[in-house]
Design an enzyme around this catalytic site. Sequence first.
Site, PDB file in Angstrom:
ATOM      1  N   GLU A 188     -13.424 -16.390 -16.842  1.00 59.78           N
ATOM      2  CA  GLU A 188     -13.189 -15.723 -18.132  1.00 59.78           C
ATOM      3  C   GLU A 188     -12.538 -16.672 -19.145  1.00 59.78           C
ATOM      4  OE1 GLU A 188     -12.137 -11.609 -18.053  1.00 59.78           O
ATOM      5  OE2 GLU A 188     -12.910 -11.357 -16.027  1.00 59.78           O
ATOM      6  N   THR A 236     -11.718 -21.074 -19.083  1.00 62.00           N
ATOM      7  CA  THR A 236     -10.775 -21.966 -18.402  1.00 62.00           C
ATOM      8  C   THR A 236      -9.490 -22.086 -19.230  1.00 62.00           C
ATOM      9  OG1 THR A 236     -11.637 -23.854 -19.604  1.00 62.00           O
ATOM     10  CG2 THR A 236     -12.665 -23.383 -17.475  1.00 62.00           C
TER      11      THR A 236
END
Lengths: 381, 259
Positions: free
Chosen positions: A363, A365
Amino acid sequence: MRIELTDEQQMIRELAREFAQKEVEPIAAQLDREGRFPHETVRRMGELGLMGIAIPEKYGGGGADTVSYVVALEEVARACASHAVIMSVNNSLVADPIHRFGSEEQKERFLVPLASGRGLGCFALTEPQAGSDATNQATLAVRDGDHYALTGRKLFVTNGREATVALVFCQTDRDKGSRGISAFLVEKGTPGFLVPKVEDKLGLRASDTAEFVFEECRVPEANRLGEEGLGFKVAMTALDGGRIGIAAQAVGIARAAYEASLAYARERKSFGVPIGQHQMVQWMLADMATQLDAARLLTWRAAALKDRGEPYGVAAAMAKLYASEMAMKVTTDAIQVHGGYGYIKEYPVERYFRDAKITQIYEGTSQIQKLVIARQLLDLG
Amino acid sequence: MKVLVLVKQVPDTATQVKVGSDPRAIATTGITWIVSPYDEFAVEEALRIREKRGTGEVVAVSGGPERVKEALRSCLAMGADRAVHVLDPALEGADTLTTARVLAAVIQQEAPQLVLTGRQAIDDDTGAVGAQVAELLGWPCLSWIMEEAIAEDGATVRAGRQVEGALELFDLPLPCVLTAQKGLNEPRYPTLKGIMGAKKKEIKELGPGDLGVNVDGPQLELVRLEALPPRPPGRIIPGEPKEAVRELVRVLREEAKAI
């Protein structure tokens, strides 16, 4: 200013805590060892309302709010990070965007089963060449009358094998770049929708991460979520909310590691005293507790902003960035507190360490979170 | 059928109990409060009776300070229809007869067909209130029940309790009082829907004056609480196993007088 949960939020936290401690925690190590998806407990989480916490009751959800969602998610993640990601993806990345962008008919058809836990959702954005560079979508959706034909490959889809419906992002107009991306709700079993591979992972081993292949997969226009070309906005909005969930998951994993370390520091002796009496261990525990609290407060703030209808994208990115880095550090230190015992599977901290790593990656980095935050700071749009 | 459940708010089972500055009570700061677990069995059974019969009302009742409402809200979240709170901080340290008189007065106002409660609260462990309430009302009472089945006509209940190696079955006319033993059922978790719906349900508040209870002072006076003496530390007997065992047997026989 008061930082205080409402009565309902506290009761939801108690419910999640009791369920997670009694039903999830005792099976977590075995699920991890066997890499087995926890069908039974996920079904029960659905019955309790935990799979659609912030979705209104009329669409099968719990009718609560985002703060309730993050406090419940922390409790579940503390017991088992795999359960937490299964819950988070369904809540944040599938149910929430359908609620926000879906038509009434789509809410009836797709949202009600997902929010009530009778179905399970997954989010298919990443491709072999499009990870952090999510605009670089190669999956195509070509219009064909009142249908679209989908062709392409999606990677690292959480809940991919078990999901009943996938939110899939495709290019409907290549020339328009990110403004040519559209979102589709594709049911499992649709001809041309294949799941050729399930990944073998470092952590989150009880959650299934799959690869999808679409071969001329015909999807009715009625399954398009939002307008044509609006797909990238759907994806980014979903991820803004999802990041609050991942922050809560990271807080839960870190809390499990911290609590295990605290207990161990009281009972394990070295040099004739419990190791908690050594200043080196005290420092680690103090750092863990402080950073854990900071991450939780950032997470609660992002959730509260979302509930108030205020912009929360940067707050969510900060919470996710800080909480996931914190979880990696706290779980690493937890192994250090445990010494050699921390490195073996008899103690749970090695699992927390393996589970924490992914929170820095999926979702968005940690590097992407910094990009999101800095762009806002510098007004770069 | 109207079923009334008497519940008590007690410290969480994980609480490290300490004697308070007033030695007649425990220190309450930092305590997490819960519904006494045996009372949860009673709430669950009441909900099952309502579900099985398809109609009826489940009313949760408790007395004590303002925070008792949290316990009542938990019962509402589990599925109770409404609650009655006798708001009287004095009930906190009251003797069981005073508590039973107050609860019996509520029962007379509400006129249920059945009263359920836990076999005891897990704080004071007196286990007296259920039976005292029944006595004050002149109703039959069966304690520590493991199962119950209300006759279809709602006139009687057959209830069983465990005795050494057997189940003892009784038929009681309704209304009556039953107290729940562990094993009666597995209490449900409240659902999110239940939690969110609980605030829309009524918690009727009564003052001590609303019940017309004449209280002629406590019949049982708590003198003081004393902390248990700390357990003496364990002892490790060193040496070769053969001698160590010999020493262990000697110590058990001569010092501990255990064998």
